[in-house]
Enzyme design. Structure first.
Site, PDB file in Angstrom:
ATOM      1  N   PHE A 124      44.220  24.272 -10.446  1.00 28.35           N
ATOM      2  CA  PHE A 124      44.522  22.906 -10.871  1.00 28.35           C
ATOM      3  C   PHE A 124      45.402  22.269  -9.813  1.00 28.35           C
ATOM      4  O   PHE A 124      46.463  22.789  -9.483  1.00 28.35           O
ATOM      5  CB  PHE A 124      45.243  22.887 -12.224  1.00 28.35           C
ATOM      6  CG  PHE A 124      45.548  21.493 -12.696  1.00 28.35           C
ATOM      7  CD1 PHE A 124      44.567  20.718 -13.284  1.00 28.35           C
ATOM      8  CD2 PHE A 124      46.814  20.950 -12.541  1.00 28.35           C
ATOM      9  CE1 PHE A 124      44.840  19.420 -13.711  1.00 28.35           C
ATOM     10  CE2 PHE A 124      47.096  19.662 -12.957  1.00 28.35           C
ATOM     11  CZ  PHE A 124      46.114  18.889 -13.547  1.00 28.35           C
ATOM     12  N   ASP A 209      49.387  25.180  -2.645  1.00 22.19           N
ATOM     13  CA  ASP A 209      49.842  24.288  -3.705  1.00 22.19           C
ATOM     14  C   ASP A 209      50.952  25.031  -4.440  1.00 22.19           C
ATOM     15  O   ASP A 209      50.694  25.909  -5.259  1.00 22.19           O
ATOM     16  CB  ASP A 209      48.678  23.966  -4.640  1.00 22.19           C
ATOM     17  CG  ASP A 209      49.092  23.106  -5.829  1.00 22.19           C
ATOM     18  OD1 ASP A 209      50.307  22.979  -6.086  1.00 22.19           O
ATOM     19  OD2 ASP A 209      48.198  22.585  -6.527  1.00 22.19           O
ATOM     20  N   LYS A 239      57.223  18.496  -8.900  1.00 19.82           N
ATOM     21  CA  LYS A 239      57.846  18.995 -10.128  1.00 19.82           C
ATOM     22  C   LYS A 239      59.353  19.233 -10.003  1.00 19.82           C
ATOM     23  O   LYS A 239      60.135  18.315 -10.130  1.00 19.82           O
ATOM     24  CB  LYS A 239      57.111  20.245 -10.614  1.00 19.82           C
ATOM     25  CG  LYS A 239      55.712  19.955 -11.191  1.00 19.82           C
ATOM     26  CD  LYS A 239      55.090  21.170 -11.812  1.00 19.82           C
ATOM     27  CE  LYS A 239      53.699  20.893 -12.369  1.00 19.82           C
ATOM     28  NZ  LYS A 239      53.699  20.143 -13.625  1.00 19.82           N
TER      29      LYS A 239
END
Length: 392
Positions: A124, A209, A239
């Site tokens: 994702f 990622d 994040k």
């Protein structure tokens, strides 16, 4: 728009690992905004950074020098493989920048045909069109037109299969060292090293990622650091970088970033002074040896206790996965039901692929709070067992 299947819980304030509803009920937050609130809610240092900067300057265009960008970029490059940074507002934007950087690199080197980005099943990378094509999740692609050219999917962990996919049109391999949404699956140190060797041998760029697994979550600043000689060429982060404030970044070596020349990319809000002030305050905490040691200690406690939980509830818990405080629990009962059992115990956990739930608590979760979390998980397992027996 009706794109969220919301849980009927409304929170009005948070302190540390606690969230409080508008009705005054307290919940132990082991979700942390899906690995975002890495320093807990209303962290005093982040709150002060916002207040101080908000009284001076919120936003200025990127056509001007922004000193906070230069400071935070130096903090990030000093701590990593990277030589340069592009600041964004989100992880998805950092992924977009990473993909553009990889393709532009090969174009600048005289190989415009090298456009293919190889991703992995279960991955994702965000919700933009390029990000969902890199992820290859059919559910996220449905209804948004045909697959974009230049995106290929490999099987996670299958190194031989991956080698067969790398060819003359391959630009980059993109991977999460520890998958989040895909069920907390992690690559081994040997697999990360093999990825690096494959990219070196084929002139392919390696993109990590680390939006979810990075910035202290595994017990090192970045998950790739657990493997020697496995650094990427490009890395997307977000994040925890803002601790809840929207900020992301794309990091790159000078070699990989050589195609990103004046006018090739930009952002209106990316790297604005307010975001940079928060990012600097967050990085000071996230990169402290004390916090990283604490993450390893609490993660060790969870690993031990969850192993015992699996032994006691083999009918509920199938496997324990992940790394550090990115913990996956693969279930034999429906994960959505288990999340509700946890909420019934006033504990928040995240869902995940492959019928997993994830524990993504603040990195400064105390051992006492970890013990409380285990007690609540035990009760949730009891509830799941009871429900399964009743259904049978």
């Amino acid at each position: 728009m009706g794109v969220y299947n919301r849980t009927p819980l409304a929170f009005e304030r948070g302190v540390g690992a606690r969230l409080f509803t508008t009705d005054g009920d307290a919940y132990l937050d082991c979700m942390a905004g899906i690995a975002v609130n890495a320093l807990g809610h209303a962290n005093p240092k982040l709150v002060q950074a916002v207040k101080d900067q908000a009284e001076k300057l919120w936003h200025v265009s990127n056509i001007f020098t922004i000193p906070g960008q230069e400071k935070l970029a130096k903090v990030l490059t000093d701590a990593t493989f990277a030589d340069e940074v592009f600041f964004t507002n989100s992880g998805a934007e950092a992924i977009e920048c990473a993909i553009k950087t990889a393709r532009k690199y090969h174009w600048a080197k005289g190989h415009p045909e090298r456009i293919d980005i190889i991703g992995f099943d279960g991955s994702f990378h965000g919700r933009t069109l390029a990000a969902v094509n890199a992820s290859g999740n059919a559910a996220y692609l449905e209804g948004f037109g045909p697959r974009m050219p230049g995106f290929v999917q490999a099987k996670f962990g299958d190194m031989e299969g991956l080698k067969a996919l790398v060819g003359p049109t391959t630009a980059a391999i993109i991977v999460e060292p520890v998958q989040g949404e895909g069920g907390a699956r992690s690559l081994t140190e040997q697999q990360l090293q093999a990825l690096r060797r494959l990219c070196d041998e084929t002139g392919t760029l390696l993109i990590y990622d680390e939006i979810q697994c990075g910035l202290g979550r595994t017990g090192k600043l970045f998950a790739y650091e657990w493997a020697s000689d496995a650094a990427p060429d490009i890395m997307a982060i977000a994040k925890a970088l803002g601790g809840g404030f929207p900020v992301g970044a794309c990091l790159a070596t000078a070699e990989a970033g050589q195609g990103m020349t004046v006018g090739s990319h930009g952002s209106t809000y990316g790297g604005n002074p307010l975001a940079m002030a928060v990012g600097l305050a967050a990085m000071e905490e996230l990169n402290s040896p004390q916090l990283l040691a604490h993450v390893r200690e609490v993660a060790g406690y969870f690993t031990q206790q969850l192993s015992g939980l699996q032994e006691r509830f083999p009918d509920v818990v199938e496997d324990i996965r992940g790394k550090g405080l990115l913990i996956g629990i693969k279930l034999k009962t429906p994960n959505r039901e288990f999340m509700q059992h946890a909420r019934d115990q006033h504990m928040l956990i995240a869902g995940g692929g492959d019928n997993c739930v994830r524990l993504l608590p603040p990195l400064n979760l105390t051992l006492e709070e970890a013990q409380e979390a285990m007690a609540k998980l035990e009760a949730a397992c009891e509830a799941a067992r009871t429900q399964a027996k009743a259904a049978a």
